[in-house]
Design a protein around this motif. Sequence first.
Motif, PDB file in Angstrom:
ATOM      1  N   VAL A 118       0.867  -1.172   0.000  1.00 48.45           N
ATOM      2  CA  VAL A 118       0.000   0.000   0.000  1.00 48.45           C
ATOM      3  C   VAL A 118       0.906   1.224   0.000  1.00 48.45           C
ATOM      4  N   ASN A 119       0.727   2.048  -1.002  1.00 47.04           N
ATOM      5  CA  ASN A 119       1.520   3.271  -1.152  1.00 47.04           C
ATOM      6  C   ASN A 119       3.019   2.977  -1.090  1.00 47.04           C
ATOM      7  N   GLY A 120       3.410   1.868  -1.711  1.00 47.34           N
ATOM      8  CA  GLY A 120       4.817   1.500  -1.799  1.00 47.34           C
ATOM      9  C   GLY A 120       5.376   0.818  -0.566  1.00 47.34           C
ATOM     10  N   ARG A 121       4.558   0.618   0.472  1.00 44.46           N
ATOM     11  CA  ARG A 121       5.030  -0.033   1.699  1.00 44.46           C
ATOM     12  C   ARG A 121       4.481  -1.444   1.776  1.00 44.46           C
ATOM     13  N   LEU A 122       5.329  -2.370   2.143  1.00 44.71           N
ATOM     14  CA  LEU A 122       4.939  -3.772   2.254  1.00 44.71           C
ATOM     15  C   LEU A 122       3.910  -3.961   3.360  1.00 44.71           C
ATOM     16  N   VAL A 123       2.780  -4.583   3.021  1.00 43.84           N
ATOM     17  CA  VAL A 123       1.754  -4.913   4.005  1.00 43.84           C
ATOM     18  C   VAL A 123       1.878  -6.376   4.393  1.00 43.84           C
ATOM     19  N   ALA A 124       2.066  -7.228   3.387  1.00 43.80           N
ATOM     20  CA  ALA A 124       2.172  -8.665   3.653  1.00 43.80           C
ATOM     21  C   ALA A 124       2.823  -9.347   2.467  1.00 43.80           C
ATOM     22  N   ALA A 125       3.458 -10.465   2.765  1.00 42.63           N
ATOM     23  CA  ALA A 125       3.988 -11.354   1.737  1.00 42.63           C
ATOM     24  C   ALA A 125       3.666 -12.768   2.203  1.00 42.63           C
ATOM     25  N   ALA A 126       3.107 -13.547   1.326  1.00 40.47           N
ATOM     26  CA  ALA A 126       2.719 -14.907   1.691  1.00 40.47           C
ATOM     27  C   ALA A 126       3.259 -15.876   0.660  1.00 40.47           C
ATOM     28  N   LYS A 127       3.824 -16.977   1.139  1.00 43.86           N
ATOM     29  CA  LYS A 127       4.293 -18.031   0.248  1.00 43.86           C
ATOM     30  C   LYS A 127       3.235 -19.119   0.196  1.00 43.86           C
ATOM     31  N   PHE A 128       3.040 -19.664  -0.998  1.00 40.25           N
ATOM     32  CA  PHE A 128       2.080 -20.744  -1.192  1.00 40.25           C
ATOM     33  C   PHE A 128       2.789 -21.900  -1.871  1.00 40.25           C
ATOM     34  N   SER A 129       2.558 -23.099  -1.373  1.00 40.36           N
ATOM     35  CA  SER A 129       3.104 -24.292  -2.011  1.00 40.36           C
ATOM     36  C   SER A 129       2.012 -24.915  -2.869  1.00 40.36           C
ATOM     37  N   ALA A 130       2.389 -25.902  -3.664  1.00 46.19           N
ATOM     38  CA  ALA A 130       1.396 -26.604  -4.493  1.00 46.19           C
ATOM     39  C   ALA A 130       0.311 -27.228  -3.629  1.00 46.19           C
ATOM     40  N   GLY A 131       0.637 -27.605  -2.401  1.00 46.69           N
ATOM     41  CA  GLY A 131      -0.337 -28.211  -1.498  1.00 46.69           C
ATOM     42  C   GLY A 131      -1.356 -27.228  -0.945  1.00 46.69           C
ATOM     43  N   ASP A 132      -1.065 -25.928  -1.042  1.00 48.67           N
ATOM     44  CA  ASP A 132      -1.987 -24.906  -0.537  1.00 48.67           C
ATOM     45  C   ASP A 132      -3.083 -24.549  -1.534  1.00 48.67           C
ATOM     46  N   TRP A 133      -3.005 -25.088  -2.732  1.00 52.26           N
ATOM     47  CA  TRP A 133      -3.890 -24.689  -3.829  1.00 52.26           C
ATOM     48  C   TRP A 133      -5.368 -24.761  -3.455  1.00 52.26           C
ATOM     49  N   PHE A 134      -5.777 -25.789  -2.733  1.00 52.92           N
ATOM     50  CA  PHE A 134      -7.189 -25.972  -2.409  1.00 52.92           C
ATOM     51  C   PHE A 134      -7.504 -25.678  -0.945  1.00 52.92           C
ATOM     52  N   GLN A 135      -6.634 -24.937  -0.276  1.00 48.52           N
ATOM     53  CA  GLN A 135      -6.887 -24.543   1.106  1.00 48.52           C
ATOM     54  C   GLN A 135      -7.766 -23.292   1.141  1.00 48.52           C
ATOM     55  N   ALA A 136      -8.268 -22.981   2.308  1.00 51.82           N
ATOM     56  CA  ALA A 136      -9.087 -21.776   2.476  1.00 51.82           C
ATOM     57  C   ALA A 136      -8.254 -20.539   2.132  1.00 51.82           C
ATOM     58  N   GLY A 145      -3.393   3.007   9.328  1.00 49.41           N
ATOM     59  CA  GLY A 145      -2.249   3.915   9.406  1.00 49.41           C
ATOM     60  C   GLY A 145      -1.443   4.002   8.118  1.00 49.41           C
ATOM     61  N   LEU A 146      -1.567   3.019   7.243  1.00 47.79           N
ATOM     62  CA  LEU A 146      -0.840   3.064   5.965  1.00 47.79           C
ATOM     63  C   LEU A 146      -1.593   3.872   4.907  1.00 47.79           C
ATOM     64  N   LEU A 147      -2.844   4.205   5.198  1.00 42.35           N
ATOM     65  CA  LEU A 147      -3.642   4.971   4.243  1.00 42.35           C
ATOM     66  C   LEU A 147      -3.448   6.454   4.475  1.00 42.35           C
ATOM     67  N   ARG A 148      -3.616   7.218   3.428  1.00 46.60           N
ATOM     68  CA  ARG A 148      -3.471   8.666   3.536  1.00 46.60           C
ATOM     69  C   ARG A 148      -4.674   9.339   2.880  1.00 46.60           C
ATOM     70  N   ASN A 149      -4.882  10.594   3.195  1.00 46.89           N
ATOM     71  CA  ASN A 149      -5.943  11.341   2.517  1.00 46.89           C
ATOM     72  C   ASN A 149      -5.613  11.444   1.040  1.00 46.89           C
ATOM     73  N   GLY A 150      -6.612  11.355   0.213  1.00 48.01           N
ATOM     74  CA  GLY A 150      -6.383  11.455  -1.219  1.00 48.01           C
ATOM     75  C   GLY A 150      -6.143  10.089  -1.838  1.00 48.01           C
ATOM     76  N   VAL A 151      -5.257  10.039  -2.796  1.00 47.03           N
ATOM     77  CA  VAL A 151      -5.010   8.822  -3.579  1.00 47.03           C
ATOM     78  C   VAL A 151      -4.160   7.832  -2.783  1.00 47.03           C
ATOM     79  N   ASN A 152      -4.594   6.572  -2.784  1.00 44.38           N
ATOM     80  CA  ASN A 152      -3.835   5.470  -2.198  1.00 44.38           C
ATOM     81  C   ASN A 152      -3.630   4.427  -3.281  1.00 44.38           C
ATOM     82  N   ARG A 153      -2.480   3.811  -3.299  1.00 45.39           N
ATOM     83  CA  ARG A 153      -2.189   2.793  -4.304  1.00 45.39           C
ATOM     84  C   ARG A 153      -2.010   1.437  -3.626  1.00 45.39           C
ATOM     85  N   LEU A 154      -2.870   0.484  -3.982  1.00 48.32           N
ATOM     86  CA  LEU A 154      -2.784  -0.892  -3.503  1.00 48.32           C
ATOM     87  C   LEU A 154      -2.214  -1.731  -4.637  1.00 48.32           C
TER      88      LEU A 154
END
Length: 189
Positions: A118-136, A145-154
């Motif tokens: 969000v706005n160039g700042r890392l919010v999350a990174a998640a790794k997925f394996s082939a076994g995660d394909w059919f998980q929830a 706090g990462l949002l600002r007034n005006g334009v935000n980029r996700l």
Amino acid sequence: FAVACLGLAADRRGDSAELVRAAQSLERRATHAAGLMFWHAPDGWDNWSDVAATAMAMRTLGRAGRSTASLEGVARWLMLKRDGGYWRSTRDSALTVMALVEHLERIQPAACRAVVEVNGRLVAAAKFSAGDWFQAPQSINVPVGLLRNGVNRLTVRGEGTAPVFWTADLAYVTAQEDAPAKPSYFRIT
């Protein structure tokens, strides 16, 4: 739509040559725009839509052996035509769900990584394996706090050979009693 039906019928009876001809005919008739691919319903067919024609074409091309990568533009176009949890009609919804399920069944699960910024700042990174394909699915909440007034980029970025599928929900709360309607209040690109 009719060509797609002929292709599916040919597949059902094991006529691979006719299936290939139908797929080639559909490819010639496709509309390409901004990385998307779709088909128009015949003029004057009030009960059939571009969504139905595109879903049937996607099923035919998939059965004719087209790669899942070559059909991603079709899948994206179909998803853009969704209105909430459905498409224009029950028939459009059913045909689209069948096409997308067949498409997903052909994708080979592989490891990948999803990065959310969000706005160039890392919010999350998640790794997925082939076994995660059919998980929830996993949920990621963007801290206010990462949002600002005006334009935000996700930004949601997939890394690796497997596709990353995502959806987003936007909630907006205001203390204003009568919020004015503004056509460009939110813009998603």
